[in-house]
Each structure stands twice: as structure tokens, then as C-alpha cells.
Design a protein around this motif. Sequence first.
Motif, PDB file in Angstrom:
ATOM      1  N   THR A   1       0.813  -1.215   0.000  1.00  0.00           N
ATOM      2  CA  THR A   1       0.000   0.000   0.000  1.00  0.00           C
ATOM      3  C   THR A   1       0.851   1.271   0.000  1.00  0.00           C
ATOM      4  O   THR A   1       0.306   2.359  -0.041  1.00  0.00           O
ATOM      5  CB  THR A   1      -0.945   0.030   1.211  1.00  0.00           C
ATOM      6  OG1 THR A   1      -0.147  -0.078   2.391  1.00  0.00           O
ATOM      7  CG2 THR A   1      -1.949  -1.092   1.135  1.00  0.00           C
ATOM      8  N   SER A   2       2.164   1.118   0.046  1.00  0.00           N
ATOM      9  CA  SER A   2       3.018   2.308  -0.014  1.00  0.00           C
ATOM     10  C   SER A   2       3.380   2.674  -1.448  1.00  0.00           C
ATOM     11  O   SER A   2       4.026   3.681  -1.690  1.00  0.00           O
ATOM     12  CB  SER A   2       4.294   2.095   0.807  1.00  0.00           C
ATOM     13  OG  SER A   2       5.099   1.101   0.214  1.00  0.00           O
ATOM     14  N   GLU A   3       2.965   1.831  -2.402  1.00  0.00           N
ATOM     15  CA  GLU A   3       3.268   2.067  -3.819  1.00  0.00           C
ATOM     16  C   GLU A   3       2.021   1.812  -4.666  1.00  0.00           C
ATOM     17  O   GLU A   3       1.174   1.011  -4.291  1.00  0.00           O
ATOM     18  CB  GLU A   3       4.346   1.089  -4.325  1.00  0.00           C
ATOM     19  CG  GLU A   3       5.673   1.223  -3.635  1.00  0.00           C
ATOM     20  CD  GLU A   3       6.718   0.254  -4.167  1.00  0.00           C
ATOM     21  OE1 GLU A   3       6.393  -0.510  -5.114  1.00  0.00           O
ATOM     22  OE2 GLU A   3       7.832   0.258  -3.640  1.00  0.00           O
ATOM     23  N   PHE A   4       1.960   2.457  -5.820  1.00  0.00           N
ATOM     24  CA  PHE A   4       1.001   2.076  -6.853  1.00  0.00           C
ATOM     25  C   PHE A   4       1.769   1.253  -7.880  1.00  0.00           C
ATOM     26  O   PHE A   4       2.808   1.700  -8.387  1.00  0.00           O
ATOM     27  CB  PHE A   4       0.412   3.312  -7.534  1.00  0.00           C
ATOM     28  CG  PHE A   4      -0.446   4.152  -6.649  1.00  0.00           C
ATOM     29  CD1 PHE A   4      -1.523   3.610  -5.965  1.00  0.00           C
ATOM     30  CD2 PHE A   4      -0.197   5.513  -6.498  1.00  0.00           C
ATOM     31  CE1 PHE A   4      -2.337   4.400  -5.156  1.00  0.00           C
ATOM     32  CE2 PHE A   4      -1.004   6.310  -5.689  1.00  0.00           C
ATOM     33  CZ  PHE A   4      -2.073   5.751  -5.021  1.00  0.00           C
ATOM     34  N   SER A   5       1.265   0.060  -8.198  1.00  0.00           N
ATOM     35  CA  SER A   5       1.961  -0.846  -9.111  1.00  0.00           C
ATOM     36  C   SER A   5       1.223  -0.959 -10.439  1.00  0.00           C
ATOM     37  O   SER A   5       0.019  -0.703 -10.511  1.00  0.00           O
ATOM     38  CB  SER A   5       2.062  -2.241  -8.490  1.00  0.00           C
ATOM     39  OG  SER A   5       2.810  -2.167  -7.294  1.00  0.00           O
ATOM     40  N   ASN A   6       1.956  -1.362 -11.474  1.00  0.00           N
ATOM     41  CA  ASN A   6       1.373  -1.538 -12.814  1.00  0.00           C
ATOM     42  C   ASN A   6       0.643  -0.292 -13.282  1.00  0.00           C
ATOM     43  O   ASN A   6      -0.508  -0.345 -13.720  1.00  0.00           O
ATOM     44  CB  ASN A   6       0.418  -2.734 -12.835  1.00  0.00           C
ATOM     45  CG  ASN A   6       1.119  -4.010 -12.437  1.00  0.00           C
ATOM     46  OD1 ASN A   6       2.203  -4.295 -12.932  1.00  0.00           O
ATOM     47  ND2 ASN A   6       0.524  -4.758 -11.530  1.00  0.00           N
ATOM     48  N   VAL A   7       1.318   0.828 -13.150  1.00  0.00           N
ATOM     49  CA  VAL A   7       0.727   2.103 -13.547  1.00  0.00           C
ATOM     50  C   VAL A   7       1.617   2.774 -14.592  1.00  0.00           C
ATOM     51  O   VAL A   7       2.747   2.342 -14.853  1.00  0.00           O
ATOM     52  CB  VAL A   7       0.571   3.050 -12.327  1.00  0.00           C
ATOM     53  CG1 VAL A   7      -0.412   2.475 -11.316  1.00  0.00           C
ATOM     54  CG2 VAL A   7       1.923   3.343 -11.673  1.00  0.00           C
ATOM     55  N   SER A   8       1.072   3.820 -15.188  1.00  0.00           N
ATOM     56  CA  SER A   8       1.878   4.720 -16.022  1.00  0.00           C
ATOM     57  C   SER A   8       1.953   6.053 -15.305  1.00  0.00           C
ATOM     58  O   SER A   8       1.014   6.454 -14.611  1.00  0.00           O
ATOM     59  CB  SER A   8       1.235   4.928 -17.388  1.00  0.00           C
ATOM     60  OG  SER A   8       1.216   3.723 -18.115  1.00  0.00           O
ATOM     61  N   ILE A   9       3.081   6.724 -15.465  1.00  0.00           N
ATOM     62  CA  ILE A   9       3.207   8.059 -14.875  1.00  0.00           C
ATOM     63  C   ILE A   9       3.616   9.035 -15.966  1.00  0.00           C
ATOM     64  O   ILE A   9       4.498   8.735 -16.787  1.00  0.00           O
ATOM     65  CB  ILE A   9       4.182   8.081 -13.681  1.00  0.00           C
ATOM     66  CG1 ILE A   9       4.254   9.480 -13.065  1.00  0.00           C
ATOM     67  CG2 ILE A   9       5.564   7.556 -14.047  1.00  0.00           C
ATOM     68  CD1 ILE A   9       4.871   9.509 -11.689  1.00  0.00           C
ATOM     69  N   VAL A  10       2.919  10.146 -16.014  1.00  0.00           N
ATOM     70  CA  VAL A  10       3.253  11.201 -16.969  1.00  0.00           C
ATOM     71  C   VAL A  10       4.522  11.886 -16.462  1.00  0.00           C
ATOM     72  O   VAL A  10       4.604  12.272 -15.297  1.00  0.00           O
ATOM     73  CB  VAL A  10       2.101  12.220 -17.081  1.00  0.00           C
ATOM     74  CG1 VAL A  10       2.468  13.342 -18.039  1.00  0.00           C
ATOM     75  CG2 VAL A  10       0.818  11.510 -17.519  1.00  0.00           C
TER      76      VAL A  10
ATOM     77  N   VAL B   1      -0.756   9.898 -12.349  1.00  0.00           N
ATOM     78  CA  VAL B   1      -0.598   8.446 -12.373  1.00  0.00           C
ATOM     79  C   VAL B   1      -1.843   7.853 -13.019  1.00  0.00           C
ATOM     80  O   VAL B   1      -2.965   8.183 -12.626  1.00  0.00           O
ATOM     81  CB  VAL B   1      -0.430   7.898 -10.939  1.00  0.00           C
ATOM     82  CG1 VAL B   1      -0.253   6.381 -10.952  1.00  0.00           C
ATOM     83  CG2 VAL B   1       0.739   8.580 -10.231  1.00  0.00           C
ATOM     84  N   LYS B   2      -1.629   7.010 -14.033  1.00  0.00           N
ATOM     85  CA  LYS B   2      -2.746   6.406 -14.769  1.00  0.00           C
ATOM     86  C   LYS B   2      -2.817   4.917 -14.473  1.00  0.00           C
ATOM     87  O   LYS B   2      -1.810   4.213 -14.538  1.00  0.00           O
ATOM     88  CB  LYS B   2      -2.557   6.608 -16.271  1.00  0.00           C
ATOM     89  CG  LYS B   2      -2.554   8.065 -16.698  1.00  0.00           C
ATOM     90  CD  LYS B   2      -2.335   8.160 -18.205  1.00  0.00           C
ATOM     91  CE  LYS B   2      -2.414   9.583 -18.699  1.00  0.00           C
ATOM     92  NZ  LYS B   2      -2.169   9.655 -20.170  1.00  0.00           N
TER      93      LYS B   2
ATOM     94  N   LEU C   1      -0.326  12.666  -7.593  1.00  0.00           N
ATOM     95  CA  LEU C   1       0.453  12.719  -6.358  1.00  0.00           C
ATOM     96  C   LEU C   1       1.102  14.092  -6.329  1.00  0.00           C
ATOM     97  O   LEU C   1       1.824  14.460  -7.266  1.00  0.00           O
ATOM     98  CB  LEU C   1       1.522  11.621  -6.353  1.00  0.00           C
ATOM     99  CG  LEU C   1       1.010  10.206  -6.119  1.00  0.00           C
ATOM    100  CD1 LEU C   1       2.088   9.189  -6.467  1.00  0.00           C
ATOM    101  CD2 LEU C   1       0.560  10.030  -4.663  1.00  0.00           C
TER     102      LEU C   1
END
Lengths: 108, 108
Positions: free
Chosen positions: A5-14, A30-31, A40
Amino acid sequence: MSENTSEFSNVSIVKAANVYFDGNVTSRTVKFADGSSKTLGIMLPGEYEFNTGAKELMEILSGDATIQLPGESSWQAVKGGESFEVAANSSFKIKANTVTDYCCSFIQ
Amino acid sequence: MSENTSEFSNVSIVKAANVYFDGNVTSRTVKFADGSSKTLGIMLPGEYEFNTGAKELMEILSGDATIQLPGESSWQAVKGGESFEVAANSSFKIKANTVTDYCCSFIQ
């Protein structure tokens, strides 16, 4: 397996930051695979007013602020670990008393 | 299929910001499937000194700054679209003349 829960996984970041108020508020988008997105962001101490498009869930990751929600005359305190919602197509004011780290979810 | 170079895809992002210099420099850590990581950061105008652990590739995404690299007495200009490398276990100084958006890659 437990979710980290401290990270978002399998995402894209602009890569490019979103910059507001001369850089006193900045965020990264974050998409998620389901098409949803979050930002964020960091607010330096100061008072800011934001307009909403979609409904927003604002989670304070760390910091100490007070908020004035749409239609309210009073201010309420929010701090790290707390959150608040803001209606779509409205605006709210926030006074960051310290450097404030946040996650904003856009709710469709 | 073409790569979307404006985003990093299939990554994890650490929710909590990295905060330096009272929030005048902040970044978010992005982790890649190959185990490498980068930070996406913002510097407000000011002069800062950073220590490196790993060798770093600093890409200026937008903004206008001058840098003093390890062992150099002179300063050189860097702006959006330009990059520079910093040796491992050293330090460099950077003067951000404007809000400066950057991507730092840690090179193992």
C-alpha cells in the motif's frame, strides 16, 4: 501475496509535472489500467484555491492543513492519514501549514 | 506500436514524496520492472547541493538552471531538453533560475 500500500503498481506516470501557483503546488499524474487516474502532489506552505472538474478524493499523505469546502464558511483541520471529498464542478480552499504531500483521486 | 515517450509505463510509484530543502526540492520514486529506478522531481528557484550515491543521469524536462559539476570551478547552463551526468559518490551544485522539472536516473 499482500498488496504493497506504499506504492502504486502496474501504472503509467506522466513525466511532465503539473505546476500551479508558481510551483508552490506541483503534482504528477498516475494512470491506472482501469482508465482511472490520480495525482500525487506537494503543496508548500500557503493558501490555495482549486476548482474541481470530476469529484475528488483528497488524501493527505503527510502534512498539516486546513480546508474550506464548497458552500462552507468554516475551516476544518486535516493532517497526514486523513482525507476529504470535494464535489464535482466546485472549488475548495486549502491552507497548507507545513509541506503537505497528497494523493488526489478523480472519481467518475 | 510506438513508445509513448511522455510517460513511463508498467512501473510502480512510491506514494510518499522525497522532500529536500524544506520542500523546495521534492521528487517521487519510479521503479521499473528491471529493478532500476528514477526520480521525477521539481526544484523551485534556488541553489542546492546534492550528494550522489550511484552515478546519476539528470534530464531537465523543463526549466532553466546552471550546474557546477564535481571538481569543476565553472558553472554551465542547462535547460529543458538537456541532460548531464554526475559521477557516483560525489556532489554537484545546481542553481534553478526557474521552476525546474527533472528526471534523475540512477545508473548501476
